[in-house]
Write a protein that holds these residues in place. Structure first.
Motif, mmCIF file in Angstrom:
data_model
loop_
_atom_site.group_PDB
_atom_site.id
_atom_site.type_symbol
_atom_site.label_atom_id
_atom_site.label_comp_id
_atom_site.label_asym_id
_atom_site.label_seq_id
_atom_site.Cartn_x
_atom_site.Cartn_y
_atom_site.Cartn_z
ATOM 1 N N VAL A 169 0.840 -1.200 0.000
ATOM 2 C CA VAL A 169 0.000 0.000 0.000
ATOM 3 C C VAL A 169 0.881 1.259 0.000
ATOM 4 O O VAL A 169 0.660 2.191 -0.786
ATOM 5 C CB VAL A 169 -0.946 0.020 1.226
ATOM 6 C CG1 VAL A 169 -1.712 1.336 1.291
ATOM 7 C CG2 VAL A 169 -1.917 -1.158 1.183
ATOM 8 N N LEU A 170 1.873 1.260 0.864
ATOM 9 C CA LEU A 170 2.769 2.423 0.950
ATOM 10 C C LEU A 170 3.405 2.691 -0.417
ATOM 11 O O LEU A 170 3.449 3.840 -0.878
ATOM 12 C CB LEU A 170 3.857 2.145 2.005
ATOM 13 C CG LEU A 170 4.778 3.306 2.343
ATOM 14 C CD1 LEU A 170 4.010 4.379 3.115
ATOM 15 C CD2 LEU A 170 5.968 2.829 3.188
ATOM 16 N N ASP A 171 3.870 1.632 -1.069
ATOM 17 C CA ASP A 171 4.514 1.799 -2.377
ATOM 18 C C ASP A 171 3.535 2.269 -3.447
ATOM 19 O O ASP A 171 3.905 3.016 -4.350
ATOM 20 C CB ASP A 171 5.167 0.481 -2.822
ATOM 21 C CG ASP A 171 6.466 0.221 -2.061
ATOM 22 O OD1 ASP A 171 6.922 1.132 -1.336
ATOM 23 O OD2 ASP A 171 7.016 -0.892 -2.170
ATOM 24 N N THR A 205 -5.257 2.372 -3.984
ATOM 25 C CA THR A 205 -4.456 2.083 -2.790
ATOM 26 C C THR A 205 -4.539 0.627 -2.346
ATOM 27 O O THR A 205 -3.770 0.203 -1.488
ATOM 28 C CB THR A 205 -4.899 2.972 -1.611
ATOM 29 O OG1 THR A 205 -6.286 2.722 -1.332
ATOM 30 C CG2 THR A 205 -4.711 4.447 -1.908
ATOM 31 N N ALA A 206 -5.475 -0.134 -2.905
ATOM 32 C CA ALA A 206 -5.673 -1.516 -2.430
ATOM 33 C C ALA A 206 -4.421 -2.359 -2.660
ATOM 34 O O ALA A 206 -3.842 -2.310 -3.745
ATOM 35 C CB ALA A 206 -6.856 -2.140 -3.162
ATOM 36 N N PRO A 207 -4.019 -3.151 -1.665
ATOM 37 C CA PRO A 207 -2.853 -4.018 -1.869
ATOM 38 C C PRO A 207 -3.125 -5.012 -2.992
ATOM 39 O O PRO A 207 -2.248 -5.307 -3.798
ATOM 40 C CB PRO A 207 -2.666 -4.712 -0.525
ATOM 41 C CG PRO A 207 -3.924 -4.518 0.248
ATOM 42 C CD PRO A 207 -4.582 -3.283 -0.304
ATOM 43 N N VAL A 230 -1.720 6.382 4.249
ATOM 44 C CA VAL A 230 -2.127 4.972 4.399
ATOM 45 C C VAL A 230 -3.255 4.913 5.439
ATOM 46 O O VAL A 230 -4.292 4.276 5.238
ATOM 47 C CB VAL A 230 -0.927 4.095 4.841
ATOM 48 C CG1 VAL A 230 -1.378 2.658 5.111
ATOM 49 C CG2 VAL A 230 0.193 4.134 3.801
ATOM 50 N N ALA A 231 -3.057 5.619 6.550
ATOM 51 C CA ALA A 231 -4.073 5.631 7.611
ATOM 52 C C ALA A 231 -5.298 6.443 7.187
ATOM 53 O O ALA A 231 -6.432 6.061 7.469
ATOM 54 C CB ALA A 231 -3.471 6.212 8.885
ATOM 55 N N LEU A 279 -0.164 5.189 12.284
ATOM 56 C CA LEU A 279 0.638 5.856 11.254
ATOM 57 C C LEU A 279 0.301 7.338 11.132
ATOM 58 O O LEU A 279 1.021 8.101 10.501
ATOM 59 C CB LEU A 279 0.404 5.194 9.894
ATOM 60 C CG LEU A 279 0.840 3.738 9.756
ATOM 61 C CD1 LEU A 279 0.604 3.270 8.329
ATOM 62 C CD2 LEU A 279 2.311 3.577 10.125
ATOM 63 N N MET A 280 -0.801 7.742 11.734
ATOM 64 C CA MET A 280 -1.268 9.114 11.593
ATOM 65 C C MET A 280 -0.269 10.121 12.171
ATOM 66 O O MET A 280 0.005 11.151 11.575
ATOM 67 C CB MET A 280 -2.594 9.229 12.342
ATOM 68 C CG MET A 280 -3.483 10.285 11.827
ATOM 69 S SD MET A 280 -4.155 9.825 10.259
ATOM 70 C CE MET A 280 -5.663 9.052 10.774
#
Ligand code: ATP
Ligand code: MG
Length: 573
Positions: A49-51, A474-476, A455-456, A149-150
């Protein structure tokens, strides 16, 4: 990818401190795990997701003509001393010494590093403008790391810095970045709003924030339902509040009089006792302003029914931070808590008055004497007063653009763009030669996006009681092919065929081929993790049917197995 080969440790356990849905679901869904306060590992799903978010940000920044670079995560403290931020950044700046006793910091942002890079390398207006960016780790020793992560201490940010020969060109790039950011958040599938903002420790003027709208957001934003106006409450303005006078000005001979208000310390008590509206009084808020090397008691005066906005108040005295003054500090400064007003203040007390009170008459205020207030005050008689916008705009206040009735909403700050001007280039003596051969400091802008915070934010905006729901970008994985009983060869084979067909169509797909797990457990993982679609291969396979499940609505539709991949392709493309 196959579930059986991936490390996705989902769990039912909710971490004790996890109050936000995004925090809970990202941990429970096996996306991230906490290593220390505000420090997280990304597990395989979290990393994907991050990538994906990083890739969208990179693509749009590259399209916008910015150059990707990468600064050292560690920078020498000397750079921060040059800019003056070694002190103004306060404790968020994490410092350490190396074996040679030299001082370093973990980069919380990179204005100094970029100025140092450009200085003496770009020397002429002919090589301007330029926009340099990186997507890299930041470290801020946040006072209260929280919400997963926020608000981490270690986090991933996209930070860009632009250099210009004049203010007009900076404004052009600033607008261009605003448009670029809008494309990014739109592609990520987020509901967001661009708002006017305070510039904070980064400095400069004319900054805007990009707020992802979510009830749990830490920021209060003021919006107008009738026009485009939006601002962080720290920067929000309103049309001056009209206060109906409680007496006929022409009929009275206004005189300031001291009245006994024994034991009455609140606006409420005094207003009730004198039968005056709260708006006809002045509220004193006593604070301690913290500066680099000293502290000072400051009194802020606002209308009785207004609230002090602390960021505005901080800006009015240019301090690092405002904290509550305790009883002893108030007493020692000669002030009288509960009876403090702008007239007859002890000498040397620094005070600021809200702009809307300028030249107001007839207000009730403290007399700076225990048990006494003044009535009938006239602020125009005060000398050497510093007026500043100090108030927190309230819901129902009138929009300064269109006269609409302002409303509050909550947002997550996902990006912030600044017109820095020459603050850093002047401090660090970074100059270029202009068209006339004259040496000038670079005019700068800077532009941040909280990549890991996003992400969050996606989950904060998209979730239900079962788990998160990723947006398409954004979905993995977009589709989870759930093989109901993977011990049955025919089910596994049918599932693998769908999986391969979807991959051939370019759709990111995962297959839940786990033999040990039951169907209910696999469904639970699908709902918790939040893949946008599932295809269930189960009992009806013998009739040539499978089921598509929409994660957002949890609606199910039975489709022919031969058509399932084209149907999904249509839904996703
Ligand atoms: P905040 O007010 O939330 O502390 P900031 O004003 O300090 O944010 P900037 O310095 O503008 O933030 O940083 C750019 C972006 O980096 C922010 O818009 C935000 O999305 C992200 N960001 C800032 N601090 C953090 C943090 N502690 N954890 C995760 N992301 C962060
Ligand atoms: Mg911050």
């Amino acid at each position: 990818m196959k579930f059986s080969q991936m490390f996705i440790p989902t769990t039912k356990e909710v971490p004790k401190d996890a109050t936000l849905p995004s925090h809970q679901y990202l941990i429970r869904g096996g996306f991230v795990n906490q290593v220390g306060a505000g420090i997280y590992n990304y597990l395989p799903l979290g990393k994907i997701v991050l990538d994906k978010i990083r890739a969208v940000v990179k693509e749009e920044m590259d399209n916008a003509g910015a150059n990707e670079v990468q600064f050292g995560f560690v920078t020498p403290l000397s750079l921060w001393e040059e800019s003056g931020r070694a002190t103004t950044m306060g404790s968020e700046l994490l410092r350490f010494k190396d074996r040679k006793n030299a001082d370093y910091v973990l980069s919380p942002t990179n204005e100094e590093a970029v100025v140092d890079l450009v200085k003496n390398r770009i020397t002429s207006y002919k090589n301007l403008p330029i926009n340099l960016y990186q997507i890299y780790t930041k470290f801020r020793d946040e006072a209260r790391p929280r919400f997963g992560l926020m608000r981490g201490r270690e986090f991933l940010m996209k930070d860009a810095y632009s250099f210009h020969s004049c203010k007009e060109d900076l404004v052009r790039e600033f607008d261009h970045m605003e448009e670029t950011y809008k494309k990014i958040y739109t592609r990520l599938g987020l509901d967001f709003r661009v708002v006017a903002a305070d510039s904070g420790a980064i400095g400069g003027s004319g900054s805007k924030e990009f707020m992802v709208l979510a009830n749990s957001g830490e920021d209060t934003i003021v919006i107008c339902p009738d026009c485009d106006y939006g601002a962080n409450i720290e920067a929000a303005v309103r049309t001056k509040k009209e206060v109906k006078k409680w007496f006929d000005l022409t009929a009275v001979d206004l005189k300031m009089e001291k009245v006994l208000t024994e034991g009455m310390k609140t606006i409420e008590e005094v207003s009730n006792f004198l039968s005056t509206p709260k708006a006809q009084s002045i509220k004193a808020v006593i604070k301690k302003a913290i500066y680099e090397e000293s502290n000072e008691i400051v009194v802020f005066f606002v209308r009785g029914d207004d609230q002090l906005e602390e960021t505005k108040a901080s800006n009015s005295v240019n301090c690092l931070e405002l904290v509550d003054a305790n009883d002893e500090e108030i007493l020692n400064s000669g002030l009288c808590a509960g009876y403090c007003g702008p007239f007859n203040l002890p000498k040397d007390i620094n005070f600021v008055v809200d702009s809307e009170l300028k030249d107001e008459i007839g207000l009730v205020c403290g007399a700076n004497e225990e048990n006494y207030h003044f009535t009938g005050s006239d602020l125009s008689t005060l000398e050497d007063v510093k007026y500043f916008d100090l108030i927190a705009v309230q819901e129902g206040d009138i929009c300064s653009c269109c006269k609409g009735s302002l409303e509050y909403t909550k947002g997550i700050e996902a990006g912030h763009i600044f017109q820095l001007g020459t603050k850093y280039s002047e401090a660090m003596d970074a100059k270029f030669l202009d068209e006339n051969g004259k040496s000038q400091p670079f005019v700068m802008g800077c532009y941040g996006i909280g990549v890991s915070r996003l992400v969050a934010a996606v989950i904060e905006q998209n979730h239900d009681e079962k788990g998160g729901i990723w947006t398409k970008e954004t979905a993995p994985f977009l589709v989870d092919v759930i093989v109901s009983n993977a011990k049955k060869d025919e089910e596994l084979e049918a599932g693998m065929k769908i999986y391969n067909d979807l991959k051939t169509l370019g759709i990111d797909t995962i297959i839940d081929d786990r033999k040990k797990e039951r169907f209910g457990f696999k469904m639970g993982d699908f709902e918790l993790i939040g893949f946008p679609f599932a295809v269930v291969v189960g009992k009806k396979l013998k009739d040539g049917l499978v089921e598509i499940i929409h994660r957002d609505t949890l609606e199910k539709e039975e489709v022919e197995i031969s058509k399932v991949s084209t149907i999904l392709f249509e839904k996703i493309k």
